[in-house]
Design a protein around this motif. Sequence first.
Motif, PDB file in Angstrom:
ATOM      1  N   UNK A 159       0.813  -1.217   0.000  1.00 32.28           N
ATOM      2  CA  UNK A 159       0.000   0.000   0.000  1.00 32.28           C
ATOM      3  C   UNK A 159       0.844   1.262   0.000  1.00 32.28           C
ATOM      4  N   UNK A 160       2.115   1.170  -0.389  1.00 34.10           N
ATOM      5  CA  UNK A 160       2.949   2.365  -0.364  1.00 34.10           C
ATOM      6  C   UNK A 160       3.958   2.275  -1.477  1.00 34.10           C
ATOM      7  N   UNK A 161       4.344   3.436  -2.008  1.00 33.63           N
ATOM      8  CA  UNK A 161       5.347   3.396  -3.072  1.00 33.63           C
ATOM      9  C   UNK A 161       6.756   3.627  -2.557  1.00 33.63           C
ATOM     10  N   UNK A 162       6.921   3.998  -1.247  1.00 38.28           N
ATOM     11  CA  UNK A 162       8.294   4.200  -0.768  1.00 38.28           C
ATOM     12  C   UNK A 162       8.644   3.307   0.424  1.00 38.28           C
ATOM     13  N   UNK A 163       7.658   2.567   0.959  1.00 42.60           N
ATOM     14  CA  UNK A 163       7.954   1.725   2.132  1.00 42.60           C
ATOM     15  C   UNK A 163       8.321   0.309   1.703  1.00 42.60           C
ATOM     16  N   UNK A 164       9.122  -0.328   2.594  1.00 36.53           N
ATOM     17  CA  UNK A 164       9.497  -1.727   2.397  1.00 36.53           C
ATOM     18  C   UNK A 164       8.990  -2.533   3.582  1.00 36.53           C
ATOM     19  N   UNK A 165       8.609  -3.759   3.261  1.00 40.90           N
ATOM     20  CA  UNK A 165       8.278  -4.702   4.339  1.00 40.90           C
ATOM     21  C   UNK A 165       9.403  -5.726   4.370  1.00 40.90           C
ATOM     22  N   UNK A 166      10.079  -5.797   5.528  1.00 40.98           N
ATOM     23  CA  UNK A 166      11.251  -6.674   5.589  1.00 40.98           C
ATOM     24  C   UNK A 166      11.056  -7.731   6.658  1.00 40.98           C
ATOM     25  N   UNK A 167      11.831  -8.805   6.498  1.00 40.70           N
ATOM     26  CA  UNK A 167      11.927  -9.838   7.522  1.00 40.70           C
ATOM     27  C   UNK A 167      13.354  -9.753   8.047  1.00 40.70           C
ATOM     28  N   UNK A 168      13.472  -9.548   9.378  1.00 42.33           N
ATOM     29  CA  UNK A 168      14.768  -9.205   9.965  1.00 42.33           C
ATOM     30  C   UNK A 168      15.191 -10.267  10.987  1.00 42.33           C
ATOM     31  N   UNK A 169      16.468 -10.681  10.872  1.00 37.00           N
ATOM     32  CA  UNK A 169      17.047 -11.564  11.898  1.00 37.00           C
ATOM     33  C   UNK A 169      17.805 -10.685  12.893  1.00 37.00           C
ATOM     34  N   UNK A 170      17.211 -10.542  14.096  1.00 31.56           N
ATOM     35  CA  UNK A 170      17.862  -9.711  15.127  1.00 31.56           C
ATOM     36  C   UNK A 170      18.413 -10.578  16.249  1.00 31.56           C
ATOM     37  N   UNK A 171      18.654 -11.832  15.943  1.00 34.87           N
ATOM     38  CA  UNK A 171      19.265 -12.711  16.947  1.00 34.87           C
ATOM     39  C   UNK A 171      18.260 -13.503  17.746  1.00 34.87           C
ATOM     40  N   UNK A 172      16.964 -13.174  17.627  1.00 35.77           N
ATOM     41  CA  UNK A 172      15.926 -13.880  18.373  1.00 35.77           C
ATOM     42  C   UNK A 172      15.583 -15.200  17.710  1.00 35.77           C
ATOM     43  N   UNK A 173      14.684 -15.958  18.347  1.00 37.73           N
ATOM     44  CA  UNK A 173      14.319 -17.272  17.785  1.00 37.73           C
ATOM     45  C   UNK A 173      13.546 -17.162  16.473  1.00 37.73           C
ATOM     46  N   UNK A 174      12.877 -16.036  16.264  1.00 40.59           N
ATOM     47  CA  UNK A 174      12.072 -15.903  15.044  1.00 40.59           C
ATOM     48  C   UNK A 174      12.440 -14.641  14.285  1.00 40.59           C
ATOM     49  N   UNK A 175      12.191 -14.662  13.003  1.00 41.26           N
ATOM     50  CA  UNK A 175      12.410 -13.456  12.197  1.00 41.26           C
ATOM     51  C   UNK A 175      11.324 -12.431  12.536  1.00 41.26           C
ATOM     52  N   UNK A 176      11.688 -11.148  12.458  1.00 38.67           N
ATOM     53  CA  UNK A 176      10.752 -10.085  12.820  1.00 38.67           C
ATOM     54  C   UNK A 176      10.276  -9.373  11.557  1.00 38.67           C
ATOM     55  N   UNK A 177       8.999  -8.985  11.529  1.00 36.18           N
ATOM     56  CA  UNK A 177       8.479  -8.144  10.448  1.00 36.18           C
ATOM     57  C   UNK A 177       8.772  -6.697  10.801  1.00 36.18           C
ATOM     58  N   UNK A 178       9.473  -6.018   9.913  1.00 38.31           N
ATOM     59  CA  UNK A 178       9.815  -4.623  10.161  1.00 38.31           C
ATOM     60  C   UNK A 178       9.505  -3.815   8.903  1.00 38.31           C
TER      61      UNK A 178
END
Lengths: 824, 350
Positions: free
Chosen positions: A58-77
Amino acid sequence: MNASVHWLSAFVDTGLSPRALRELLTARVATVDAVERVRIDLAGIVVARVVEAARHPDSDHLWVTRVDAGGPELLDVVCGAPNVTAGARYPFAPVGTTMPNGLAIERRKIRGRLSNGMLCSARELGLGTDHEGIMPLSVDAPPGTPLLDAMPIGDTRLVVDVLPNRPDLLSHLGLARELAAATGRPLRDPSIPGAPAPSAVVPSVTWAAGSAPAAGVRVTVEDPGDCPAFLGAVVRGVRIGPSPEWLVGRLATVGVRSVNNVVDVTNYMLHGYGQPMHAYDLRRLAGGEVRVRRARAGESIRTLDGSDRRLDPSMIVIADAERAQGIAGVIGGRESEISADTTDLFLEAASFAPGRVRAARRALGISTDASYRFERLVPAVSPAETCQVALRLLVALAGGEVAPPVALVGRRPERPAPITLRSRRVAQVLGVPIPAGESATLLRTIGFEATPAQDTIAVVFPWWRTDARTEIDLVEEVARLRGYDSVPDELRPYRLGTVPDDPLVARSAALRELLVGRGFLEIRPMPFVGPGAGATVRVTNPLADTESYLRPDLLVSLARRAEFNLARLEGNLRLFEIGTAFRAVTGSERPHEETRVAALCMGARRPPHFTEPEPPSWDEWDAKALAHDVAGVARPGVRVELAPDGGNGTLWRVLAGEGEADGAGAREEIGRVVRVSLDAPPWAAPAFGVEITVAATPSAPVAPPGEQAFAAPIAPPARGAGPRYRAQPSQPPVRVDVTLLVPDDVSAGAIERRLRASGDTVLERVELVSEYRGVSIPAGHRSLTWRLTFRHGERSLREKEVEARRDKLLRALESELGVRHRTT
Amino acid sequence: MTDTVNRPSLAELLDRMAGLEREALPAIAAAADPEELERLRIRYLGRTAGLLSGVSGSLGLLPAGDRPAAGAAFARATAAIRARLDERAAAVAATRRAAAPPLDLTMPGRAVWQGGRHPVTVVIDEVAAIFRELGFTIALGPEAESEWYNFTALNFPPDHPALDLHDTLYLESGALLRTHTSPVQVRTLQAYPPPVRVLVPGNAYRRDFFDASHAPMFVQIEGLAIDEGVSFVDLKATLTHFARRFFGAARTRFRPSFFPFTEPSAEMDVECRICGGAGCRTCKLTGWTEILGCGMVHPAVLRSAGVDAERYTGWAFGMGPARVAQQRYDIPDIRELYDSDVRVLAALAR
Ligand SMILES: [Zn+2]
């Protein structure tokens, strides 16, 4: 001493990490108590790896990422940066982090998509001005690693514990000098960006006794004992402004807030070179005069911190023609403070008497970075040695010109005489031979002049080393520079010592064993009491009224500890202490000290049991027997008797030695048994106390200075003293109970003494087994029963024989004490 | 005349004894409780009124030639009755036990109070035991000291901050409360010639407010070794050995320090037992725990004590057993060691 790692590296490039610097300084120089990251506001930021990155639907400049921050699961950012790339690492602020600008990171929805944290730009982290995108990290650190650990961000502070003998280490130059020596890297002068050449700024400085001119200002030191060196320089045409970032940063790391370019230069000199300096606004100094003098009675000053302070003549001040403008070595005055419109200034660099600075600091209740250094001695040479750097930096940062001449009031210190260091002495003290050449090389690395000759070295201390200047100091320097870890730790043979154990040691151990076995708990309270209760040794500077005397006896401490426990509803108490009691001695500096043992008991004699739910409480008779046993251990081999004493709470006095109860014979009162009066709740059982003197302390010999003493107050046990083996008879005993009608004025003790004194050789034991008053007993009397045990060593006793002996005893009792046999 | 009438013959006496025995044995066999048995014991064997004892009184009246035979018969009869009494008593007791309700052996035993040494004493004793193996004896000294012993003799300069009223407790008489156990170094060396190897436990005082980590009185253990040829090697070796024995297989390190009365001076650390050297909160991330201060005795101290400082050298150390006790027993607040709460002390004494 707080040190900046960046600042240290300006003096010497060691190439070492903060951690390695800590190890090296601690092992060779001074202990580093802490290593602190300065950018602690970034503590929550971690390294994160972007695993996937897709356009926000729904945006032309935003990104939806999956991030590994060291936790057990990937985070949506959700991220708005144009440069986000899958597979790359970025700084990441997880949910719950507070950003340097105070923003708290929360879980939130951005255009309908949940975002669990934030990928950060350099600007958001205060690490740069780039805000065009998030900050790519070129590190291999695994996701979840704190950013501060993964990257060399910002400065690091070393908290160095500098001990009083090394004030030269209270500066970055001082620490850097040691680091250079320890690493073999060269020590260098930090470059000052934009600074003119030394010769262009600073006119030559010469020493003048008493008084000297600095441009238009006459500088006078009234007492060179207060101020061995005072350097004054006038700088005209300065522009007050902010300091450059490198200076602000270095000062911030050591905990100093930037004020303005001039004040910052003085602080830079203090922390960089160990020379506190102070700048005065020249306009505010009245009469063209600077005078180092004692404060006048009643004089006062408003100091830089805004307080009005009353001065006294024990304090040194820096004054103009009219009034004090600063307290020497401690703090400057408000009136002559550098302000935004200052154009001409007077710069002070001096050396003050450490004792005066310490006294003033304490009397005024202010401690400053300057007073800390002056108290530990700033050498008289230091102002002249450091003024060039200061003036060049001042001119570089604030402009203006140094107006000649520069005043230096004082006498040039003499070059110290060389100290001879013998290699033999080094080997004797350190236990390892170190060649003279090696010692000399080591000493030179930190600025000593060392000239080896055969087996000795002539050593001249550098001016900044103000610690004691003797041969043993040089031995320490050699050991330290070589490293304490270079000395082996092999156990070598030793000779037995000549000192016998103090006799109190074994005796105290035996007393502990006895009392611990009886269920008593040892305490180690403090020996302080308030006034009264027989205390005679007064503490002149106590911290509390309740600690203003040393206790005259131990039971007073035990009583307070018992009350402490009673207040916690614990009433079954058995406490003991082996400690010191104090008594003032007229005409003696030291009070009389005695090592005593004391025990206090109250409450149940045994823990409750289903056969005995309410065990009996400790009473007088327990205390009496305990006192007897304790006294027996405290004074082995000495006859002990408990003499009744109807006095004030005292039940028995404990007497030691041969003699009679009436005082005949040489006997010493060694203690007492008392009813202890306590501030106790109504449910508490009565408390009983026993206190016995073991010996006067010290029992080790005490000699006046320079003399030898061998007399020991505790005499060694006499030959033949102590128990001996005795063969026990195998013949049967005969027991007879005798019940006596005893008038109240006859004591059981008197009867028992008479029984024992009968000289009857077959009367083995005499035990009191009952006391009775009642219907069948006439008034003023009681019935007492003793069990007499007769035993002959070689044969059975006949009944008649026993009766005869008993009757003889009864007759003696009746005729001598008026005590009749009571037949049932 | 009465004399002859009452004098029994041997035969008569033997008869009487046999009769008593015949009468007694069935009665004993029939007795059903301990009280009855006791009555029978008194009846036949009682010292004053017993029937058999009565017979014994007559033995002396027999002609001398008859006495051994009568005595033997008396002894036999008494022994027989006594044996039967004991036998029956055991049988009666066994019957009683069998009839009584059984003991509930899960019920608690009858306890006595447990005493205990103070935790600091426990540490002192353990330290002393290790140093005793190395030839150290124990010396003591006064707690109230002169300024000379406490400072001057120990090479404190006269203007040293420790002499100040702010840090040291002074007494009205001019003495002070020793700020360390080190004065005993000087006292011992004045009194005994080298070699000297002593350990000095004792109280010391500082003008500190009483809080979780400071106390105006604390216990210190001082060590001193002086002789010809005693060096920094011996210092390191002895203290490292001590640390290994006391703390287990711990690594040690010596880092430079400063005390007026030693030179060179050092602090000895042992590897942190909580993190094994990796660094944790307890050891302030250093991996090390500070244990004691030590150093080579300063020549000025030896000279103060009248010892030839060119010929003799030596080392000394000082440690705080309370700190060790705090670490060992996890005592968060040092005041617990002074408060003397019996619940705390009893729990630590176990
Ligand atoms: Zn640790």
